[in-house]
Design a protein around this motif. Structure first.
Motif: not given
Length: 343
Positions: A62-75, A190-197
């Motif tokens: 749940n932590y890896v998928i729902l908290d870390l990976k899924l928000p980044r994928v949706l973003a 930020w200027l480069t364009g990043s989805l980190n975090g």
């Protein structure tokens, strides 16, 4: 068969092709999302991914998928969708393949506002995103006023936008030279364009904005088709040209600004997605849906590659999209020069 029947059959065939392309791209997004959720850093078997999404995962998954990976994928999907649709509107409305928000200054306006917040006031998080969106809208308003001469033409708006972007880039460079090293590093990412975090706090505002903007774009899409035929033809068909153009520009700017606020100015996604989408759809329309899906696929796959290229650190997604988009931009300029449209 009459001529009208031939035309109707041709349109139906084009619509079927466009729908099939959209379904294929949606399938690519589903597969890409599954790969991104399963593979890479924090590997989770695919069956565990599916059980976690179904609400039956363990605490660790749940932590890896729902908290870390899924928000980044949706973003990634939402950012690419917004950039793709925005680029398609700009290029269709202004009749210029260079008319994308990252070329004509919209993304640069958002970047300048964000860097000002980060460097001058030490702000971060949601405040920077809100100010970036406001910066994109303010830049577009200035460009529109500078371009207005009893109406707005595509070539004039592109030239004004490039000039405004150059000024804003100078402002960004000045701010970066005055910043502390640590602050400048944050601003540069930020200027480069990043989805980190990126987390749910970044996804929800973008999702809400798209839920408001995309239906408005869908409602205006027929008007966009008419405006492609020229102002005189559009007026003859009863379209209010300038109010319609302004509404479409506001939607396109808001989409680009929202995407930039969420992930920074991810380079060249808007420039690339629209021509790829039109070439895939081949239905004679701006192909807004297909272009948006192409943009979503580009950002999703580029971000996954940026995280997992062998032997390399985790790069911002804008590094990869920029490495692909820059040669395409040079090719566009060279082609325009050969055909006598380079200005």
């Amino acid at each position: 068969m009459t001529g009208a029947g031939v035309v109707a059959r041709g349109r139906a065939r084009s619509r079927r092709r466009s729908n099939l392309v959209a379904l294929a791209l949606a399938a690519v997004l589903v597969v890409g999302a599954a790969v991104a959720l399963s593979l890479g850093r924090g590997f989770v078997p695919l069956d565990d991914v599916l059980s976690t999404l179904a609400g039956q995962g363990s605490r660790s998954t749940n932590y890896v998928i729902l908290d870390l990976k899924l928000p980044r994928v949706l973003a990634a999907v939402l950012v690419g969708l917004a950039f793709g649709v925005s680029g398609a509107i700009f290029q269709t409305l202004l009749g210029n393949p260079l008319a994308s928000p990252d070329v004509i200054g919209i993304s640069t306006g958002a970047s300048a506002a964000a860097v000002l917040c980060i460097v001058a006031f030490g702000l971060s998080g949601t405040v920077v995103s809100v100010v970036a969106l406001a910066g994109a809208l303010a830049t577009a308003a200035v460009m529109y006023l500078l371009t207005w001469r009893g109406g707005v033409t595509g070539a004039r708006l592109v030239l004004v936008g490039i000039g405004v972007a150059a000024i804003l880039l100078g402002v960004v460079s000045y701010l970066m030279t005055r910043a502390q090293v640590a602050t400048a590093q944050d601003a540069l990412v930020w200027l480069t364009g990043s989805l980190n975090g990126r987390g749910w706090d970044d996804v929800w505002p973008l999702a809400v904005l798209l839920a408001l903007l995309l239906p408005a774009v869908a409602a205006l899409s027929r008007v966009l088709n008419v405006l492609r035929m020229g102002d005189d033809s559009a007026k003859g068909l009863g379209v209010s040209v300038e109010p319609s153009r302004l509404a479409l520009l506001v939607c396109a700017v808001a989409l680009a600004g929202a995407a930039t606020a969420a992930a920074g100015p991810v380079a060249f996604v808007a420039l690339l997605a629209a021509p790829i989408g039109r070439r895939l759809a081949r239905d004679g329309t701006p192909a807004l849906l297909v272009s948006g899906l192409v943009g979503a696929a580009v950002v999703l796959l580029a971000d996954f590659a940026a995280q997992n290229l062998p032997g390399l650190p985790q790069y911002p997604v804008g590094v990869l999209t920029g490495s692909v988009g820059a040669p395409y931009l040079l090719w566009l300029l060279a082609r325009a020069n050969r055909t006598g449209k380079g200005g």
